[in-house]
Design a protein around this motif. Structure first.
Motif, PDB file in Angstrom:
ATOM      1  N   ASP A  91       6.968   1.246   7.768  1.00 13.74           N
ATOM      2  CA  ASP A  91       8.064   2.159   7.403  1.00 13.74           C
ATOM      3  C   ASP A  91       8.806   1.641   6.179  1.00 13.74           C
ATOM      4  N   ARG A  92       9.044   0.333   6.166  1.00 15.23           N
ATOM      5  CA  ARG A  92       9.791  -0.261   5.060  1.00 15.23           C
ATOM      6  C   ARG A  92       8.988  -0.166   3.765  1.00 15.23           C
ATOM      7  N   LEU A  93       7.710  -0.443   3.832  1.00 22.47           N
ATOM      8  CA  LEU A  93       6.878  -0.354   2.636  1.00 22.47           C
ATOM      9  C   LEU A  93       6.808   1.081   2.114  1.00 22.47           C
ATOM     10  N   GLU A  94       6.667   2.027   3.018  1.00 27.69           N
ATOM     11  CA  GLU A  94       6.551   3.424   2.596  1.00 27.69           C
ATOM     12  C   GLU A  94       7.863   3.974   2.039  1.00 27.69           C
ATOM     13  N   SER A  95       8.975   3.327   2.351  1.00 26.54           N
ATOM     14  CA  SER A  95      10.268   3.804   1.864  1.00 26.54           C
ATOM     15  C   SER A  95      10.554   3.354   0.426  1.00 26.54           C
ATOM     16  N   LEU A  96       9.778   2.408  -0.082  1.00 23.90           N
ATOM     17  CA  LEU A  96      10.028   1.868  -1.415  1.00 23.90           C
ATOM     18  C   LEU A  96       9.580   2.856  -2.491  1.00 23.90           C
ATOM     19  N   GLN A  97      10.386   2.965  -3.521  1.00 24.06           N
ATOM     20  CA  GLN A  97      10.082   3.850  -4.642  1.00 24.06           C
ATOM     21  C   GLN A  97      10.248   3.087  -5.946  1.00 24.06           C
ATOM     22  N   ALA A  98       9.473   3.466  -6.944  1.00 19.96           N
ATOM     23  CA  ALA A  98       9.552   2.843  -8.264  1.00 19.96           C
ATOM     24  C   ALA A  98       9.295   3.901  -9.314  1.00 19.96           C
ATOM     25  N   ALA A  99       9.508   3.538 -10.563  1.00 15.25           N
ATOM     26  CA  ALA A  99       9.172   4.442 -11.652  1.00 15.25           C
ATOM     27  C   ALA A  99       7.658   4.619 -11.703  1.00 15.25           C
ATOM     28  N   ASP A 100       7.203   5.539 -12.514  1.00 13.14           N
ATOM     29  CA  ASP A 100       5.761   5.754 -12.648  1.00 13.14           C
ATOM     30  C   ASP A 100       5.055   4.431 -12.963  1.00 13.14           C
ATOM     31  N   GLU A 101       4.011   4.162 -12.187  1.00 11.85           N
ATOM     32  CA  GLU A 101       3.217   2.943 -12.353  1.00 11.85           C
ATOM     33  C   GLU A 101       4.066   1.686 -12.242  1.00 11.85           C
ATOM     34  N   GLY A 102       5.069   1.727 -11.358  1.00 14.36           N
ATOM     35  CA  GLY A 102       5.913   0.561 -11.145  1.00 14.36           C
ATOM     36  C   GLY A 102       5.566  -0.213  -9.889  1.00 14.36           C
ATOM     37  N   MET A 103       4.602   0.289  -9.103  1.00 11.30           N
ATOM     38  CA  MET A 103       4.238  -0.340  -7.843  1.00 11.30           C
ATOM     39  C   MET A 103       2.712  -0.521  -7.787  1.00 11.30           C
ATOM     40  N   LEU A 104       2.293  -1.735  -7.500  1.00  6.72           N
ATOM     41  CA  LEU A 104       0.861  -2.036  -7.413  1.00  6.72           C
ATOM     42  C   LEU A 104       0.432  -2.136  -5.952  1.00  6.72           C
ATOM     43  N   THR A 105      -0.652  -1.455  -5.624  1.00  5.54           N
ATOM     44  CA  THR A 105      -1.311  -1.609  -4.321  1.00  5.54           C
ATOM     45  C   THR A 105      -2.786  -1.885  -4.595  1.00  5.54           C
ATOM     46  N   ALA A 106      -3.337  -2.905  -3.969  1.00  8.46           N
ATOM     47  CA  ALA A 106      -4.744  -3.249  -4.214  1.00  8.46           C
ATOM     48  C   ALA A 106      -5.365  -3.836  -2.956  1.00  8.46           C
ATOM     49  N   MET A 107      -6.609  -3.457  -2.699  1.00 11.43           N
ATOM     50  CA  MET A 107      -7.387  -4.059  -1.632  1.00 11.43           C
ATOM     51  C   MET A 107      -8.270  -5.121  -2.259  1.00 11.43           C
ATOM     52  N   VAL A 108      -8.016  -6.368  -1.904  1.00 15.98           N
ATOM     53  CA  VAL A 108      -8.738  -7.501  -2.490  1.00 15.98           C
ATOM     54  C   VAL A 108      -9.804  -7.974  -1.515  1.00 15.98           C
ATOM     55  N   ASP A 109     -11.039  -8.055  -2.000  1.00 16.61           N
ATOM     56  CA  ASP A 109     -12.118  -8.560  -1.147  1.00 16.61           C
ATOM     57  C   ASP A 109     -12.672  -9.834  -1.774  1.00 16.61           C
ATOM     58  N   GLU A 110     -13.852  -9.784  -2.317  1.00 12.52           N
ATOM     59  CA  GLU A 110     -14.466 -10.999  -2.849  1.00 12.52           C
ATOM     60  C   GLU A 110     -13.944 -11.338  -4.242  1.00 12.52           C
ATOM     61  N   GLU A 111     -13.759 -10.353  -5.085  1.00  9.77           N
ATOM     62  CA  GLU A 111     -13.308 -10.594  -6.453  1.00  9.77           C
ATOM     63  C   GLU A 111     -11.853 -10.170  -6.600  1.00  9.77           C
ATOM     64  N   LEU A 112     -11.105 -10.938  -7.373  1.00 14.35           N
ATOM     65  CA  LEU A 112      -9.703 -10.648  -7.617  1.00 14.35           C
ATOM     66  C   LEU A 112      -9.594  -9.656  -8.776  1.00 14.35           C
ATOM     67  N   PRO A 113      -9.069  -8.444  -8.528  1.00 11.69           N
ATOM     68  CA  PRO A 113      -8.942  -7.465  -9.618  1.00 11.69           C
ATOM     69  C   PRO A 113      -8.026  -7.980 -10.729  1.00 11.69           C
ATOM     70  N   GLU A 114      -8.295  -7.562 -11.938  1.00 12.89           N
ATOM     71  CA  GLU A 114      -7.493  -7.991 -13.084  1.00 12.89           C
ATOM     72  C   GLU A 114      -6.034  -7.597 -12.908  1.00 12.89           C
ATOM     73  N   GLU A 115      -5.804  -6.413 -12.317  1.00 15.37           N
ATOM     74  CA  GLU A 115      -4.427  -5.958 -12.112  1.00 15.37           C
ATOM     75  C   GLU A 115      -3.655  -6.912 -11.196  1.00 15.37           C
ATOM     76  N   VAL A 116      -4.335  -7.440 -10.179  1.00 12.02           N
ATOM     77  CA  VAL A 116      -3.693  -8.361  -9.241  1.00 12.02           C
ATOM     78  C   VAL A 116      -3.412  -9.698  -9.916  1.00 12.02           C
ATOM     79  N   ALA A 117      -4.378 -10.186 -10.687  1.00  7.64           N
ATOM     80  CA  ALA A 117      -4.198 -11.462 -11.376  1.00  7.64           C
ATOM     81  C   ALA A 117      -3.002 -11.400 -12.322  1.00  7.64           C
TER      82      ALA A 117
END
Length: 293
Positions: A91-117
């Motif tokens: 609930d707390r996570l879903e309540s958060l708001q940011a400007a356009d492209e102000g919040m990153l969500t990523a599913m990390v498995d074997e390789e670390l995405p560039e956006e996360v790094a």
């Protein structure tokens, strides 16, 4: 009477006495062999535990010797989320708001995405340590966490104005089947959310481990493999008869590859009778690990 005259009675009695002694000694010898095997096995397990502890001690000592500048980053905290606590955090996570492209969500498995790094900088290694995990962060550095969802989506990375998550990754929602498979036990529950609506369960007579070697062991293992195959056929038939399309299978790691139709598989150590073991496996599966980064 003839035996008495020839002195055979005494000899026969002596032979019987010696045979009895021989049998007792053979029994003691077998017992000593079994105890020796157990002692060797216990010693090997103790040595392994000692090695693991020594490695851990060496690792901790190495950390103590590092300066603050050289120290590796560590999690601010770790928590296991279940039930209402999971709802609260989502609930707390879903309540958060940011400007356009102000919040990153990523599913990390074997390789670390560039956006996360880029988003996590010097703490990006913690995302790899927690993986496979869902990481969340914002461009102001106020939000920084990783969650290990019970049902893992395919890897992705997206910047948006909110945290992008599906509650079905973390909570038992909708209709689904949940199966526990061990080599000697099977339990299948059909659920609506967290409520079990039906149960199919059985145990199979599968031989335990064989301690002897040679041909006898080979024959024993072939028989045991055949029994496990028969058990898995019964499991597959029960799963095919389920009503819900969505299937989750947990249990013995070596058997999970047999159930490719499952949306998620997980190795668990749930012991006991089928119904009780299924409940333990279900509660353990729907636990989310939260890492504060």
């Amino acid at each position: 009477m003839l035996d008495d005259l020839l002195g055979r009675s005494e000899l026969k009695a002596r032979i019987a006495e010696l045979e009895e002694q021989r049998d007792r000694l053979e029994g003691r010898l077998d017992g000593e062999r079994d105890r020796r095997r157990e002692a060797v096995r216990d010693r090997q397990e103790a040595d392994e535990r000692i090695n693991r502890l020594e490695d851990r001690i060496a690792d901790l000592e190495g950390r103590l010797e590092r300066t603050d500048e050289e120290a590796e980053p560590d999690f601010r905290g770790v928590e296991s989320l279940r039930g209402e606590r999971t709802h609260e955090v989502l609930d707390r996570l879903e309540s958060l708001q940011a400007a356009d492209e102000g919040m990153l969500t990523a599913m990390v498995d074997e390789e670390l995405p560039e956006e996360v790094a880029e988003a996590f900088g010097g703490h990006a290694s913690l995302c790899s340590r927690a993986s496979p995990c869902l990481v969340v962060a914002d461009d102001a550095g106020l939000l920084s966490a990783a969650l290990v969802p019970p049902v893992r989506p395919e890897p992705f990375a997206v910047w948006s104005d909110a945290v992008e998550l599906d509650r079905a990754w973390f909570l038992p929602e909708g209709a689904f089947a949940f199966a526990l498979v061990r080599s000697d036990l099977f339990a299948l529950g059909e659920y609506e959310g967290g409520e079990r609506r039906s149960l199919v369960a059985f145990e199979s007579d599968v031989k335990g481990d064989h301690s002897k070697g040679g041909f006898s062991q080979g024959r024993f293992e072939r028989r045991r493999d055949a029994q496990i195959d028969e058990h898995l056929e019964r499991c597959a038939e029960a799963i095919e008869g389920r009503s819900a399309d969505r299937l989750i299978v947990v249990g013995q790691r070596t058997l999970l590859k047999e159930f490719e139709q499952a949306v998620q598989t997980r190795a668990v150590d749930a012991t006991g009778k089928p119904a009780a073991a299924l409940d333990r496996a279900f509660n353990g599966f729907w636990t989310t690990r939260l890492y504060r980064i």
